[in-house]
Motif scaffolding. Structure first.
Motif: not given
Length: 408
Positions: A53-62, A35-39, A326-331
């Protein structure tokens, strides 16, 4: 947690270990670090068990943009593919770990039985399965483990019927499938479980080819006869469908029931309704809210991709955890609130893009019948223990509860 140095000697962002731990008192929420990474609103690197060390993608649209991009690959043999666990036999996962055109060729052969129209035709039979299991549960001991008495048998009976697998063998395939989805077993244990299931299904396909029936494996057996598939390919498909067809739905029944019991206002609305649209809405919201496939969708990058202010280079990998998407507040406004009237249909619980879950019409049907029947028929259903005493599946690729003691 570690940090890295850029070429100038400046510290870059800390690299956190993945997968991350959930908060003990918040069993329905994604890990706080996620959640912190998404914020923070940006892509970040994470460290896996093998030091990659792969990338972490947390935002819904991304997540949707990348999962729908043809420049990424689901093939775990590609450079940079982020492995959550050591894999001894890549082919054991069948076409979900292949790219087009081979992925599309194999997927097309099992698409027809899972169409919405065919699933709807199964509703009366599924309703009888659910009612019969509830009758048995009501006539038996009280309290009872809802997982063993109800959550596992419902999807197991259904997928066995669809595939043509004898339900009498359900203990065998449940035991082996539970090994396949755990993260803390050895590669040898995982390989042995996969081989046992493949051998079992290969033998069953041979029987179906000799004496066909009206089931999915018999249909695939006909494709073996015509030269379109090999028996090995059909056995691999069978493992995938058997595994996906009961583990995910069973965990959604158990964890979904717990979530509703912990949100009595939402449970009361669902129990009181006879509106199929509200029931369907509740299913989508629980899928969004819980997102039980919590290890993330994983891909290798085939060509440089610029997104969210970063460039993902060819040969790198990324992880897109659908629970945090699915916990992205923008979505989804107020994403941490369970609201069965929310329009959550655009969630990514089933993934996104060409690898979106094949069996989602079946999962939706099963959950609609279960959620509209169980709490109405047992209106006093409640936990027979404290939530703090429940054991959650933190160690698997599918999240849920091992047991759910209930009473009424």
């Amino acid at each position: 947690m570690t940090s890295t140095l850029d070429p100038t000697g400046e510290h870059q962002a800390e690299i956190i270990e993945f997968p991350m731990a959930r908060a003990a008192k918040c069993p329905f929420d994604p890990p706080p670090d996620l959640l912190a990474r998404q914020r923070e609103g940006r892509l970040a690197k994470v460290r896996l068990w093998d030091g990659s060390t792969p990338w972490l993608v947390t935002r819904y649209e991304d997540q949707r943009a990348l999962l729908g991009d043809p420049r990424v690959s689901a093939d775990p043999t590609r450079p940079g593919y982020p492995r959550i666990v050591p894999i001894t036999n890549e082919s054991s996962i069948s076409f979900i770990m292949m790219d087009d055109p081979e992925h599309a060729r194999l997927r097309r052969m099992v698409t027809a039985p899972f169409t919405i129209k065919r699933m709807e035709a199964m509703r009366p039979a599924l309703q009888k399965i659910v009612d019969d299991l509830i009758d048995t549960m009501l006539a038996g001991p009280n309290p009872v483990d809802l997982v063993e008495a109800f959550a596992l048998p419902v999807p197991s009976l259904v997928i066995c019927e669809l595939l043509g697998v004898p339900y009498a063998d359900h203990d065998f395939f449940q035991a082996n499938s539970s090994v396949l989805i755990k993260r803390d077993v050895t590669p040898e244990e995982r390989g042995a479980a996969g081989a046992s299931l493949r051998d079992y299904l290969d033998e069953l396909v041979g029987q179906k080819m000799a004496v066909p029936a009206d089931d999915l494996l018999s249909g695939l057996g006909e494709r073996v006869k015509s030269g379109e598939l090999t028996r090995h390919e059909v056995a691999q498909m069978g493992v995938l469908l058997l595994l996906a067809g009961h583990e995910t739905t069973a965990n959604m029944i158990g964890l979904g029931t717990l979530a509703l019991l912990e949100h009595p206002d939402q449970l009361a609305r669902l129990r009181a309704t006879d509106d199929p649209k509200l029931v369907a809405s509740a299913v989508e919201e629980l899928l969004r809210y819980l997102s039980i496939t919590h290890s993330g969708r994983r891909r290798a990058v085939l060509e440089d991709i610029e997104i969210a202010g970063e460039v993902l280079r060819a040969g790198e990998g990324f992880i897109a955890p659908n629970d945090i998407g699915n916990r992205d507040p923008d979505a989804f406004p107020e994403p941490g609130r369970l609201d069965i009237t929310r329009d959550a249909r655009r969630h990514v619980a089933f993934g996104f893009g060409v690898h979106q879950c094949l069996g989602q019409p079946l999962a939706r049907l099963e959950l609609q019948v279960v959620y509209s029947t169980l709490y109405r028929r047992i209106p006093t259903l409640r936990l027979a223990t404290d939530v703090d005493r429940l054991s959650f599946k933190h160690n698997g690729s599918v999240y849920g509860v091992y047991e759910l003691p209930v009473t009424w």
